[in-house]
Write an enzyme that holds these catalytic residues in place. Structure first.
Site, PDB file in Angstrom:
ATOM      1  N   HIS A 212      -7.379  17.779 -26.833  1.00 37.86           N
ATOM      2  CA  HIS A 212      -6.166  17.220 -26.238  1.00 37.86           C
ATOM      3  C   HIS A 212      -5.072  16.888 -27.240  1.00 37.86           C
ATOM      4  O   HIS A 212      -3.977  16.518 -26.847  1.00 37.86           O
ATOM      5  CB  HIS A 212      -6.502  15.968 -25.417  1.00 37.86           C
ATOM      6  CG  HIS A 212      -6.832  14.772 -26.249  1.00 37.86           C
ATOM      7  ND1 HIS A 212      -8.069  14.583 -26.789  1.00 37.86           N
ATOM      8  CD2 HIS A 212      -6.074  13.737 -26.677  1.00 37.86           C
ATOM      9  CE1 HIS A 212      -8.068  13.464 -27.495  1.00 37.86           C
ATOM     10  NE2 HIS A 212      -6.871  12.928 -27.452  1.00 37.86           N
TER      11      HIS A 212
HETATM   12  C1  UD1 Z   1      -3.447   9.133 -25.673  1.00 39.55           C
HETATM   13  C2  UD1 Z   1      -3.427   8.613 -27.114  1.00 39.55           C
HETATM   14  C3  UD1 Z   1      -4.451   9.383 -27.936  1.00 39.55           C
HETATM   15  C4  UD1 Z   1      -5.816   9.347 -27.296  1.00 39.55           C
HETATM   16  C5  UD1 Z   1      -5.697   9.887 -25.871  1.00 39.55           C
HETATM   17  C6  UD1 Z   1      -7.034   9.879 -25.156  1.00 39.55           C
HETATM   18  C7  UD1 Z   1      -1.235   7.850 -27.876  1.00 39.55           C
HETATM   19  C8  UD1 Z   1      -0.137   8.151 -28.819  1.00 39.55           C
HETATM   20  N1  UD1 Z   1      -2.154   8.820 -27.745  1.00 39.55           N
HETATM   21  O1  UD1 Z   1      -3.006  10.474 -25.722  1.00 39.55           O
HETATM   22  O2  UD1 Z   1      -4.541   8.795 -29.219  1.00 39.55           O
HETATM   23  O3  UD1 Z   1      -6.720  10.135 -28.035  1.00 39.55           O
HETATM   24  O4  UD1 Z   1      -4.771   9.053 -25.169  1.00 39.55           O
HETATM   25  O5  UD1 Z   1      -6.971  10.476 -23.918  1.00 39.55           O
HETATM   26  O6  UD1 Z   1      -1.275   6.787 -27.302  1.00 39.55           O
HETATM   27  N2  UD1 Z   1      -1.663  12.038 -18.159  1.00 39.55           N
HETATM   28  C9  UD1 Z   1      -2.126  12.133 -16.873  1.00 39.55           C
HETATM   29  N3  UD1 Z   1      -2.890  11.106 -16.389  1.00 39.55           N
HETATM   30  C10 UD1 Z   1      -3.202  10.016 -17.123  1.00 39.55           C
HETATM   31  C11 UD1 Z   1      -2.707   9.931 -18.438  1.00 39.55           C
HETATM   32  C12 UD1 Z   1      -1.971  10.944 -18.942  1.00 39.55           C
HETATM   33  O7  UD1 Z   1      -1.850  13.106 -16.178  1.00 39.55           O
HETATM   34  O8  UD1 Z   1      -3.910   9.125 -16.612  1.00 39.55           O
HETATM   35  C13 UD1 Z   1      -0.864  13.145 -18.709  1.00 39.55           C
HETATM   36  C14 UD1 Z   1       0.623  12.916 -18.514  1.00 39.55           C
HETATM   37  O9  UD1 Z   1       1.230  14.116 -18.293  1.00 39.55           O
HETATM   38  C15 UD1 Z   1       1.053  12.387 -19.860  1.00 39.55           C
HETATM   39  C16 UD1 Z   1       0.105  13.126 -20.805  1.00 39.55           C
HETATM   40  O10 UD1 Z   1      -1.109  13.251 -20.091  1.00 39.55           O
HETATM   41  O11 UD1 Z   1       2.389  12.606 -20.146  1.00 39.55           O
HETATM   42  C17 UD1 Z   1      -0.133  12.438 -22.111  1.00 39.55           C
HETATM   43  O12 UD1 Z   1      -0.572  11.089 -21.889  1.00 39.55           O
HETATM   44  P1  UD1 Z   1      -0.286   9.986 -23.002  1.00 39.55           P
HETATM   45  O13 UD1 Z   1      -0.812   8.688 -22.570  1.00 39.55           O
HETATM   46  O14 UD1 Z   1       1.159  10.053 -23.400  1.00 39.55           O
HETATM   47  O15 UD1 Z   1      -1.068  10.511 -24.282  1.00 39.55           O
HETATM   48  P2  UD1 Z   1      -2.509  11.199 -24.423  1.00 39.55           P
HETATM   49  O16 UD1 Z   1      -2.321  12.626 -24.798  1.00 39.55           O
HETATM   50  O17 UD1 Z   1      -3.373  10.902 -23.260  1.00 39.55           O
END
Ligand code: UD1
Length: 373
Positions: A212
Protein backbone atom coordinates in the site's frame (compact mmCIF):
# COMPACT_ATOMS: atom_id res chain seq x y z
CA UNK A 1 -4.50 9.19 44.25
CA UNK A 2 -8.20 9.68 44.98
CA UNK A 3 -10.87 9.84 42.31
CA UNK A 4 -10.60 13.64 42.16
CA UNK A 5 -6.94 13.77 41.18
CA UNK A 6 -6.99 10.82 38.84
CA UNK A 7 -4.53 11.18 35.94
CA UNK A 8 -6.56 12.25 32.90
CA UNK A 9 -5.31 10.50 29.78
CA UNK A 10 -6.50 10.81 26.19
CA UNK A 11 -5.31 8.12 23.74
CA UNK A 12 -5.54 8.65 20.00
CA UNK A 13 -6.26 6.13 17.27
CA UNK A 14 -6.62 7.10 13.63
CA UNK A 15 -5.55 4.49 11.13
CA UNK A 16 -5.50 0.70 10.98
CA UNK A 17 -2.01 0.12 12.43
CA UNK A 18 -2.93 2.20 15.51
CA UNK A 19 -5.69 -0.08 16.79
CA UNK A 20 -3.52 -3.07 17.80
CA UNK A 21 -1.05 -0.70 19.47
CA UNK A 22 -3.63 1.09 21.62
CA UNK A 23 -5.76 -1.98 22.50
CA UNK A 24 -3.27 -3.33 25.10
CA UNK A 25 -2.92 0.16 26.62
CA UNK A 26 -6.71 0.35 27.04
CA UNK A 27 -6.64 -3.02 28.82
CA UNK A 28 -3.76 -1.93 31.05
CA UNK A 29 -5.57 1.31 31.95
CA UNK A 30 -8.68 -0.69 32.88
CA UNK A 31 -6.61 -2.22 35.70
CA UNK A 32 -5.92 1.31 37.01
CA UNK A 33 -9.39 2.91 37.00
CA UNK A 34 -8.83 4.34 40.45
CA UNK A 35 -5.72 6.17 39.27
CA UNK A 36 -6.52 7.00 35.66
CA UNK A 37 -9.47 8.48 33.79
CA UNK A 38 -8.98 7.32 30.23
CA UNK A 39 -10.65 8.66 27.09
CA UNK A 40 -10.25 6.97 23.69
CA UNK A 41 -10.49 9.28 20.68
CA UNK A 42 -10.68 8.02 17.06
CA UNK A 43 -9.82 10.66 14.48
CA UNK A 44 -11.67 8.77 11.74
CA UNK A 45 -8.63 8.81 9.39
CA UNK A 46 -9.60 5.23 8.53
CA UNK A 47 -13.34 4.74 8.35
CA UNK A 48 -14.19 1.68 6.23
CA UNK A 49 -15.66 -1.09 8.37
CA UNK A 50 -12.84 -3.42 7.33
CA UNK A 51 -10.14 -0.80 7.99
CA UNK A 52 -11.45 0.29 11.37
CA UNK A 53 -14.60 -1.02 13.10
CA UNK A 54 -13.80 -4.72 12.69
CA UNK A 55 -10.56 -4.19 14.63
CA UNK A 56 -12.41 -2.98 17.71
CA UNK A 57 -14.43 -6.18 17.92
CA UNK A 58 -11.49 -8.43 17.02
CA UNK A 59 -9.27 -6.79 19.64
CA UNK A 60 -12.01 -6.66 22.30
CA UNK A 61 -11.56 -2.90 22.49
CA UNK A 62 -14.40 -0.64 23.66
CA UNK A 63 -15.86 1.71 21.05
CA UNK A 64 -14.07 5.08 20.97
CA UNK A 65 -15.55 7.65 23.38
CA UNK A 66 -15.30 10.23 20.59
CA UNK A 67 -14.95 9.89 16.80
CA UNK A 68 -13.80 13.01 14.99
CA UNK A 69 -14.87 11.57 11.62
CA UNK A 70 -12.27 13.44 9.57
CA UNK A 71 -11.87 10.87 6.75
CA UNK A 72 -9.55 11.04 3.74
CA UNK A 73 -7.87 13.96 2.02
CA UNK A 74 -4.44 15.22 1.01
CA UNK A 75 -1.81 15.08 3.75
CA UNK A 76 -2.30 18.77 4.54
CA UNK A 77 -6.10 18.51 4.52
CA UNK A 78 -6.11 15.41 6.69
CA UNK A 79 -3.55 16.74 9.18
CA UNK A 80 -5.24 20.14 9.36
CA UNK A 81 -8.72 18.69 9.81
CA UNK A 82 -7.54 16.44 12.66
CA UNK A 83 -5.91 19.43 14.38
CA UNK A 84 -9.06 21.54 14.09
CA UNK A 85 -11.28 18.72 15.34
CA UNK A 86 -9.12 17.58 18.28
CA UNK A 87 -8.56 21.06 19.74
CA UNK A 88 -12.11 21.57 21.12
CA UNK A 89 -12.08 18.02 22.51
CA UNK A 90 -8.89 18.79 24.42
CA UNK A 91 -10.34 22.13 25.56
CA UNK A 92 -13.39 20.35 26.93
CA UNK A 93 -11.58 17.46 28.63
CA UNK A 94 -8.28 19.12 29.61
CA UNK A 95 -6.26 15.89 29.89
CA UNK A 96 -2.95 15.79 31.75
CA UNK A 97 -1.47 13.48 29.13
CA UNK A 98 -2.10 12.65 25.50
CA UNK A 99 -0.85 9.31 24.13
CA UNK A 100 -0.12 8.97 20.42
CA UNK A 101 1.21 5.84 18.73
CA UNK A 102 3.11 5.12 15.52
CA UNK A 103 3.60 7.47 12.60
CA UNK A 104 0.36 8.23 10.79
CA UNK A 105 -0.99 11.72 10.02
CA UNK A 106 -3.30 11.55 13.07
CA UNK A 107 -0.23 11.00 15.28
CA UNK A 108 1.54 14.26 14.43
CA UNK A 109 -1.70 16.25 14.13
CA UNK A 110 -2.81 15.38 17.66
CA UNK A 111 0.68 15.62 19.16
CA UNK A 112 1.23 19.12 17.79
CA UNK A 113 -2.19 20.37 18.90
CA UNK A 114 -1.83 18.98 22.42
CA UNK A 115 1.73 20.26 22.86
CA UNK A 116 0.69 23.81 21.92
CA UNK A 117 -2.07 23.59 24.54
CA UNK A 118 0.44 22.68 27.24
CA UNK A 119 -0.65 19.03 27.47
CA UNK A 120 2.08 16.43 28.02
CA UNK A 121 2.63 14.36 24.87
CA UNK A 122 3.59 10.69 25.15
CA UNK A 123 4.77 8.90 22.00
CA UNK A 124 4.57 5.12 21.95
CA UNK A 125 6.86 3.50 19.32
CA UNK A 126 9.23 6.47 19.34
CA UNK A 127 12.66 6.63 17.70
CA UNK A 128 12.11 4.42 14.62
CA UNK A 129 13.95 5.86 11.64
CA UNK A 130 14.11 4.80 7.99
CA UNK A 131 16.34 7.82 7.26
CA UNK A 132 14.18 8.39 4.17
CA UNK A 133 12.59 11.80 4.36
CA UNK A 134 10.52 11.21 1.23
CA UNK A 135 8.27 8.97 3.38
CA UNK A 136 5.39 10.87 5.02
CA UNK A 137 5.68 8.52 8.02
CA UNK A 138 9.35 9.46 8.57
CA UNK A 139 8.40 13.15 8.76
CA UNK A 140 5.56 12.29 11.15
CA UNK A 141 7.97 10.30 13.35
CA UNK A 142 10.65 13.02 13.41
CA UNK A 143 8.20 15.82 14.20
CA UNK A 144 6.29 13.84 16.85
CA UNK A 145 9.45 12.71 18.63
CA UNK A 146 10.92 16.20 18.64
CA UNK A 147 7.98 17.60 20.64
CA UNK A 148 7.14 14.60 22.85
CA UNK A 149 7.65 14.79 26.62
CA UNK A 150 7.94 11.03 27.08
CA UNK A 151 9.21 8.63 24.44
CA UNK A 152 8.54 4.92 24.76
CA UNK A 153 10.72 2.76 22.50
CA UNK A 154 10.62 -0.79 21.14
CA UNK A 155 14.38 -1.42 20.98
CA UNK A 156 17.83 -0.02 21.76
CA UNK A 157 18.36 1.19 18.19
CA UNK A 158 15.44 3.60 18.67
CA UNK A 159 17.02 4.86 21.91
CA UNK A 160 20.28 5.52 20.04
CA UNK A 161 18.44 7.38 17.24
CA UNK A 162 16.73 9.66 19.77
CA UNK A 163 19.91 10.33 21.74
CA UNK A 164 21.74 11.19 18.50
CA UNK A 165 18.98 13.73 17.73
CA UNK A 166 19.53 15.36 21.10
CA UNK A 167 16.52 14.03 23.01
CA UNK A 168 17.15 14.15 26.76
CA UNK A 169 17.87 10.64 28.05
CA UNK A 170 15.49 11.08 30.98
CA UNK A 171 12.53 11.27 28.58
CA UNK A 172 13.30 7.94 26.85
CA UNK A 173 12.06 4.59 28.19
CA UNK A 174 12.72 1.27 26.46
CA UNK A 175 9.52 -0.66 27.21
CA UNK A 176 9.11 -3.19 24.39
CA UNK A 177 6.50 -3.51 21.66
CA UNK A 178 2.77 -2.95 22.24
CA UNK A 179 1.93 -4.43 18.82
CA UNK A 180 3.46 -7.69 19.99
CA UNK A 181 1.36 -7.49 23.19
CA UNK A 182 -1.71 -7.70 20.95
CA UNK A 183 -0.28 -10.47 18.79
CA UNK A 184 0.57 -12.65 21.80
CA UNK A 185 -2.80 -12.07 23.42
CA UNK A 186 -4.86 -12.83 20.31
CA UNK A 187 -2.91 -15.55 18.50
CA UNK A 188 -4.87 -18.45 20.05
CA UNK A 189 -8.20 -16.84 19.08
CA UNK A 190 -6.80 -16.09 15.61
CA UNK A 191 -5.83 -19.74 15.05
CA UNK A 192 -9.25 -20.81 16.36
CA UNK A 193 -10.89 -18.97 13.45
CA UNK A 194 -9.30 -21.57 11.11
CA UNK A 195 -9.59 -18.87 8.47
CA UNK A 196 -6.66 -20.08 6.34
CA UNK A 197 -8.11 -23.60 6.35
CA UNK A 198 -11.52 -22.22 5.33
CA UNK A 199 -9.81 -20.79 2.21
CA UNK A 200 -8.55 -24.28 1.39
CA UNK A 201 -4.95 -23.43 2.34
CA UNK A 202 -2.58 -25.96 3.87
CA UNK A 203 -0.03 -24.69 6.41
CA UNK A 204 3.25 -23.48 4.87
CA UNK A 205 2.02 -24.01 1.30
CA UNK A 206 1.07 -20.43 0.48
CA UNK A 207 2.23 -16.81 0.79
CA UNK A 208 0.52 -13.66 1.97
CA UNK A 209 0.99 -10.21 0.48
CA UNK A 210 0.23 -6.61 1.40
CA UNK A 211 1.12 -3.53 -0.67
CA UNK A 212 0.00 0.00 0.00
CA UNK A 213 3.00 2.38 0.12
CA UNK A 214 2.42 5.24 -2.33
CA UNK A 215 5.91 4.63 -3.85
CA UNK A 216 4.88 1.05 -4.72
CA UNK A 217 1.26 1.41 -5.79
CA UNK A 218 0.82 4.93 -7.16
CA UNK A 219 3.17 4.49 -10.14
CA UNK A 220 2.04 2.00 -12.78
CA UNK A 221 5.56 0.99 -13.82
CA UNK A 222 6.65 0.26 -10.24
CA UNK A 223 3.51 -1.71 -9.47
CA UNK A 224 3.84 -3.79 -12.66
CA UNK A 225 7.50 -4.56 -11.89
CA UNK A 226 6.59 -5.76 -8.38
CA UNK A 227 3.55 -7.82 -9.43
CA UNK A 228 5.40 -9.46 -12.33
CA UNK A 229 8.37 -10.34 -10.09
CA UNK A 230 5.99 -11.91 -7.57
CA UNK A 231 4.15 -13.93 -10.21
CA UNK A 232 7.43 -15.20 -11.69
CA UNK A 233 9.23 -15.78 -8.36
CA UNK A 234 6.44 -17.62 -6.60
CA UNK A 235 5.86 -20.14 -9.43
CA UNK A 236 2.10 -20.41 -9.01
CA UNK A 237 2.11 -20.64 -5.21
CA UNK A 238 -1.23 -19.43 -3.85
CA UNK A 239 -0.93 -15.88 -2.51
CA UNK A 240 -3.53 -14.24 -0.25
CA UNK A 241 -3.57 -10.52 -1.05
CA UNK A 242 -5.94 -8.41 1.06
CA UNK A 243 -5.75 -5.12 -0.82
CA UNK A 244 -5.87 -1.70 0.82
CA UNK A 245 -8.72 0.32 -0.77
CA UNK A 246 -6.25 2.65 -2.48
CA UNK A 247 -4.20 -0.24 -3.88
CA UNK A 248 -7.34 -1.85 -5.31
CA UNK A 249 -8.32 1.45 -6.92
CA UNK A 250 -4.88 1.82 -8.54
CA UNK A 251 -4.95 -1.76 -9.84
CA UNK A 252 -8.30 -1.12 -11.50
CA UNK A 253 -7.23 2.27 -12.85
CA UNK A 254 -3.97 0.87 -14.29
CA UNK A 255 -5.85 -2.04 -15.96
CA UNK A 256 -3.89 -4.69 -14.02
CA UNK A 257 -6.79 -6.87 -12.88
CA UNK A 258 -5.64 -9.66 -15.21
CA UNK A 259 -2.56 -10.24 -13.02
CA UNK A 260 -4.80 -11.84 -10.36
CA UNK A 261 -6.45 -15.21 -10.00
CA UNK A 262 -10.10 -15.68 -9.10
CA UNK A 263 -9.51 -19.17 -7.66
CA UNK A 264 -6.97 -19.18 -4.83
CA UNK A 265 -6.73 -22.98 -4.76
CA UNK A 266 -5.48 -22.96 -8.37
CA UNK A 267 -2.52 -20.77 -7.42
CA UNK A 268 -1.45 -17.21 -8.22
CA UNK A 269 -2.24 -13.93 -6.48
CA UNK A 270 -5.79 -13.77 -5.10
CA UNK A 271 -6.89 -10.22 -4.33
CA UNK A 272 -9.48 -9.85 -1.60
CA UNK A 273 -10.93 -7.19 0.69
CA UNK A 274 -8.89 -6.11 3.75
CA UNK A 275 -9.11 -8.91 6.32
CA UNK A 276 -9.95 -8.67 10.00
CA UNK A 277 -7.15 -8.73 12.57
CA UNK A 278 -7.79 -12.32 13.68
CA UNK A 279 -8.31 -13.67 10.15
CA UNK A 280 -5.11 -12.09 8.88
CA UNK A 281 -3.11 -13.21 11.90
CA UNK A 282 -4.23 -16.78 11.23
CA UNK A 283 -3.25 -16.44 7.55
CA UNK A 284 0.19 -15.02 8.38
CA UNK A 285 1.03 -17.41 11.18
CA UNK A 286 0.57 -20.42 8.85
CA UNK A 287 2.13 -18.90 5.70
CA UNK A 288 5.34 -20.17 4.09
CA UNK A 289 6.34 -16.55 3.63
CA UNK A 290 4.92 -13.04 3.92
CA UNK A 291 5.62 -10.30 1.35
CA UNK A 292 4.89 -6.76 2.42
CA UNK A 293 5.65 -3.06 2.39
CA UNK A 294 4.01 -2.51 5.79
CA UNK A 295 5.90 -1.73 8.97
CA UNK A 296 3.97 -3.78 11.50
CA UNK A 297 4.08 -7.03 9.54
CA UNK A 298 7.89 -6.99 9.68
CA UNK A 299 7.59 -7.14 13.47
CA UNK A 300 4.73 -9.63 13.62
CA UNK A 301 6.47 -12.14 11.33
CA UNK A 302 9.60 -11.93 13.49
CA UNK A 303 7.58 -13.16 16.46
CA UNK A 304 5.63 -15.71 14.37
CA UNK A 305 8.94 -17.09 13.00
CA UNK A 306 7.61 -16.73 9.44
CA UNK A 307 10.02 -15.46 6.74
CA UNK A 308 9.20 -11.90 5.68
CA UNK A 309 10.26 -10.16 2.48
CA UNK A 310 9.98 -6.40 2.69
CA UNK A 311 9.35 -4.76 -0.68
CA UNK A 312 10.97 -1.44 0.18
CA UNK A 313 14.42 0.12 -0.13
CA UNK A 314 14.70 0.76 3.60
CA UNK A 315 13.16 -0.12 6.93
CA UNK A 316 12.67 1.82 10.15
CA UNK A 317 12.66 -1.56 11.91
CA UNK A 318 16.21 -2.91 11.29
CA UNK A 319 16.03 -5.18 14.34
CA UNK A 320 13.62 -7.40 12.37
CA UNK A 321 16.43 -7.96 9.85
CA UNK A 322 19.31 -8.47 12.31
CA UNK A 323 17.39 -10.56 14.85
CA UNK A 324 14.17 -11.53 13.12
CA UNK A 325 12.94 -13.15 9.92
CA UNK A 326 12.91 -10.07 7.71
CA UNK A 327 14.76 -9.62 4.39
CA UNK A 328 14.91 -6.21 2.75
CA UNK A 329 14.41 -6.95 -0.95
CA UNK A 330 14.15 -3.47 -2.45
CA UNK A 331 11.52 -2.86 -5.13
CA UNK A 332 13.34 -4.07 -8.25
CA UNK A 333 12.49 -7.33 -10.01
CA UNK A 334 16.00 -8.65 -9.37
CA UNK A 335 15.89 -7.91 -5.61
CA UNK A 336 12.47 -9.48 -5.16
CA UNK A 337 13.38 -12.64 -7.11
CA UNK A 338 16.62 -13.02 -5.12
CA UNK A 339 14.86 -12.69 -1.77
CA UNK A 340 12.16 -15.21 -2.73
CA UNK A 341 14.71 -17.76 -3.90
CA UNK A 342 16.69 -17.33 -0.68
CA UNK A 343 13.57 -18.04 1.39
CA UNK A 344 12.73 -21.10 -0.72
CA UNK A 345 16.32 -22.35 -0.36
CA UNK A 346 16.26 -22.16 3.43
CA UNK A 347 14.56 -24.94 5.40
CA UNK A 348 13.56 -23.19 8.54
CA UNK A 349 13.82 -19.64 9.73
CA UNK A 350 15.99 -18.92 12.72
CA UNK A 351 14.85 -15.88 14.59
CA UNK A 352 15.41 -14.43 18.01
CA UNK A 353 12.75 -12.62 20.01
CA UNK A 354 13.93 -9.02 20.42
CA UNK A 355 14.37 -8.03 24.05
CA UNK A 356 11.12 -7.07 25.83
CA UNK A 357 8.89 -8.17 22.93
CA UNK A 358 7.17 -10.28 25.54
CA UNK A 359 3.55 -9.16 25.81
CA UNK A 360 4.21 -6.77 28.72
CA UNK A 361 4.98 -3.46 26.99
CA UNK A 362 1.61 -1.82 27.74
CA UNK A 363 1.84 -2.79 31.41
CA UNK A 364 5.29 -1.20 31.61
CA UNK A 365 4.00 1.99 29.98
CA UNK A 366 0.96 2.33 32.23
CA UNK A 367 3.02 1.55 35.35
CA UNK A 368 5.51 4.26 34.42
CA UNK A 369 2.71 6.79 33.79
CA UNK A 370 0.97 5.94 37.06
CA UNK A 371 4.27 6.34 38.92
CA UNK A 372 4.55 9.86 37.50
CA UNK A 373 7.19 9.30 34.79
C1 UD1 B 1 -2.05 5.31 6.38
C2 UD1 B 1 -0.72 5.74 7.00
C3 UD1 B 1 0.31 4.64 6.76
C4 UD1 B 1 -0.18 3.30 7.23
C5 UD1 B 1 -1.52 3.00 6.54
C6 UD1 B 1 -2.09 1.66 6.98
C7 UD1 B 1 -0.31 8.14 6.96
C8 UD1 B 1 0.56 9.19 6.37
N1 UD1 B 1 -0.19 6.93 6.39
O1 UD1 B 1 -1.85 5.25 4.98
O2 UD1 B 1 1.49 4.96 7.46
O3 UD1 B 1 0.75 2.29 6.92
O4 UD1 B 1 -2.43 4.05 6.89
O5 UD1 B 1 -3.22 1.32 6.28
O6 UD1 B 1 -1.03 8.40 7.89
N2 UD1 B 1 -9.18 4.79 2.26
C9 UD1 B 1 -10.39 4.14 2.21
N3 UD1 B 1 -10.94 3.73 3.39
C10 UD1 B 1 -10.35 3.94 4.59
C11 UD1 B 1 -9.12 4.63 4.62
C12 UD1 B 1 -8.55 5.02 3.46
O7 UD1 B 1 -10.95 3.94 1.14
O8 UD1 B 1 -10.92 3.53 5.62
C13 UD1 B 1 -8.56 5.22 0.99
C14 UD1 B 1 -8.93 6.64 0.63
O9 UD1 B 1 -9.03 6.74 -0.73
C15 UD1 B 1 -7.73 7.43 1.09
C16 UD1 B 1 -6.60 6.43 0.86
O10 UD1 B 1 -7.16 5.16 1.13
O11 UD1 B 1 -7.55 8.62 0.42
C17 UD1 B 1 -5.39 6.65 1.72
O12 UD1 B 1 -5.77 6.70 3.11
P1 UD1 B 1 -4.87 7.52 4.13
O13 UD1 B 1 -5.44 7.44 5.48
O14 UD1 B 1 -4.62 8.89 3.57
O15 UD1 B 1 -3.45 6.81 4.07
P2 UD1 B 1 -3.07 5.25 3.99
O16 UD1 B 1 -2.50 4.97 2.65
O17 UD1 B 1 -4.17 4.39 4.47
Amino acid sequence: MNSIDRLRVVSIVGARPNFMKVAPLVTAFQAHVRDVKHLLVHTGQHYDKRMSESFFSDLGMPKPDINLGIGSGSHAEQTGRVMMAIEPVLEAHRPDVMIVVGDVNSTIACALTAKKMGIRVVHVEAGLRSFDRTMPEELNRLCTDSISDLLFTTDHIANENLLREGVDESKIHFVGNVMIDSLMRHQPAANDTKFAESLGLKSKSYASLTLHRPANVDDRENLVEILDALVDGLHGMPVVFPAHPRTRRQITEFGLADRFTSKLAEGGIWMTEPLGYLEFLDVNSRARLVLTDSGGLQEETTILGVPCITIRENTERPITVTQGTNRLAGTSRQGILKAISEVFASDGQVSARPEKWDGQAATRIVDLLCRGA
